[in-house]
Design an enzyme around this catalytic site. Sequence first.
Site, PDB file in Angstrom:
ATOM      1  N   ASN A 123      -6.723  13.799 -13.232  1.00 16.55           N
ATOM      2  CA  ASN A 123      -6.167  14.648 -14.283  1.00 16.55           C
ATOM      3  C   ASN A 123      -5.462  15.886 -13.755  1.00 16.55           C
ATOM      4  OD1 ASN A 123      -6.005  14.280 -17.028  1.00 16.55           O
ATOM      5  ND2 ASN A 123      -7.612  15.763 -17.504  1.00 16.55           N
ATOM      6  N   THR A 173       8.495 -11.930   7.207  1.00 18.47           N
ATOM      7  CA  THR A 173       8.597 -12.035   5.754  1.00 18.47           C
ATOM      8  C   THR A 173       9.747 -12.972   5.415  1.00 18.47           C
ATOM      9  OG1 THR A 173       7.883  -9.737   5.617  1.00 18.47           O
ATOM     10  CG2 THR A 173       8.802 -10.720   3.616  1.00 18.47           C
ATOM     11  N   LYS A 175      12.798 -14.511   3.712  1.00 20.24           N
ATOM     12  CA  LYS A 175      13.944 -13.994   2.960  1.00 20.24           C
ATOM     13  C   LYS A 175      14.870 -15.160   2.587  1.00 20.24           C
ATOM     14  CE  LYS A 175      12.660  -9.698   3.964  1.00 20.24           C
ATOM     15  NZ  LYS A 175      12.219  -8.709   2.972  1.00 20.24           N
ATOM     16  N   HIS A 294      -0.372  -5.470   1.043  1.00 18.79           N
ATOM     17  CA  HIS A 294       0.938  -4.828   0.981  1.00 18.79           C
ATOM     18  C   HIS A 294       0.809  -3.552   0.163  1.00 18.79           C
ATOM     19  CE1 HIS A 294       5.200  -4.089   0.357  1.00 18.79           C
ATOM     20  NE2 HIS A 294       5.444  -4.957   1.303  1.00 18.79           N
ATOM     21  N   HIS A 327       0.323  -2.623   5.658  1.00 21.21           N
ATOM     22  CA  HIS A 327       1.595  -2.092   6.145  1.00 21.21           C
ATOM     23  C   HIS A 327       1.455  -0.588   6.381  1.00 21.21           C
ATOM     24  CE1 HIS A 327       4.225  -5.664   5.190  1.00 21.21           C
ATOM     25  NE2 HIS A 327       3.036  -6.005   4.747  1.00 21.21           N
ATOM     26  N   SER A 379       6.495  -3.136   9.826  1.00 20.83           N
ATOM     27  CA  SER A 379       7.443  -4.030   9.166  1.00 20.83           C
ATOM     28  C   SER A 379       8.544  -3.207   8.520  1.00 20.83           C
ATOM     29  CB  SER A 379       6.715  -4.864   8.096  1.00 20.83           C
ATOM     30  OG  SER A 379       7.615  -5.660   7.371  1.00 20.83           O
TER      31      SER A 379
END
Length: 475
Positions: A123, A173, A175, A294, A327, A379
């Site tokens: 808060n 990774t 792609k 991640h 990571h 990475s």
Amino acid sequence: MSPKTETKASVGFKAGVKEYKLTYYTPEYETKDTDILAAFRVTPQPGVPPEEAGAAVAAESSTGTWTTVWTDGLTSLDRYKGRCYHIEPVPGEESQFIAYVAYPLDLFEEGSVTNMFTSIVGNVFGFKALRALRLEDLRIPTAYVKTFQGPPHGIQVERDKLNKYGRPLLGCTIKPKLGLSAKNYGRAVYECLRGGLDFTKDDENVNSQPFMRWRDRFLFCAEALYKAQAETGEIKGHYLNATAGTCEEMMKRAIFARELGVPIVMHDYLTGGFTANTSLAHYCRDNGLLLHIHRAMHAVIDRQKNHGIHFRVLAKALRMSGGDHIHSGTVVGKLEGERDITLGFVDLLRDDFIEKDRSRGIYFTQDWVSLPGVLPVASGGIHVWHMPALTEIFGDDSVLQFGGGTLGHPWGNAPGAVANRVALEACVQARNEGRDLASQGNEIIREASKWSPELAAACEVWKEIKFEFKAVDTL
């Protein structure tokens, strides 16, 4: 109400508003071994004294509210309140202070990162008396650490499961991160693994979209890694992303991964939430699955220097909640990461005991006792020319993950994987022979490329690629 039944609260109660520092600023307080200690970077509004700002943080993140309430008399505030016990100015910054706050351990539920964060940062960050507020570090007492399972397995158990020692692990990774069909995705996984990588990875936003449903992806990736294992004789893994819209769906995906016999699953721990992450970590330990984490969304929380939560705190929270990899930035690639600060939280992830070191942003000595360590994952924008620096910076207990630096190879995925594996083996051998990777790194890569055409092609493609921007995250 008769005098005999009159409560303590009704005696001496005086309604109204009083300054926080009268109750919550206690510079004479000596911290206890069981206290959770926090270091906040506080930027008060003009006219607000730093002592009042620090006390307000302590109050609003523990027992305080904006006015005096009669129910304060029903408990022992001295036992339960947070205390701002020290304030120091931030060198070189105007109107910024580090406020140190101690919280009694009784304020927190055992084994719950969710409750810890709800209390400490839930808060207070919207408080009007502050222009900005950043949680720089936490000291987690050993009494609280022992209430957490932590990482499902840890570094040594992972190495034993994979039978891989004496070098960093290599990943990639897949792609493009979105748009591939499940079969083409599995094909890309196979090519990378057979070329010499240890792991391939779902990108953080690969869940279960119309172009590739999760079950199809899991099946094709499992087929790919088993085929690559049979051909190479090495244990392989693919981080199957179990992140989902509900905890029940997440667990269904993790259970299916276990039934396929794969070694590792993945979770986006910030977008998925700490409750979901801790549940998944417990399942992974009970069922022999490694857990890759991640940190998607972290920069929303940690990128601003004067407001938010520093990543070293999020890293500590992850070690408590549970994960075998996370990571951590690269220092040399396209994503944020200043060297000393990055290595500070890398040590917080891996080591059992870390001394206070303000030069690396570590505000408190941290003892993790028996909590297993977490492998940092480098990475983002890295390629073969970065290999010497990465090997030197991160050491053996790390995962070096090349996405575009594998799949962007002019000859394809498998040659890209070969190039990275050859570069890594060359750097490890050179280091073991006593050569200096920092000064001789380029020479080491050139020597290795003479007998590896795949590496030579990679060196030619990425020789001019650099990401030279000043880091935002500085002390």
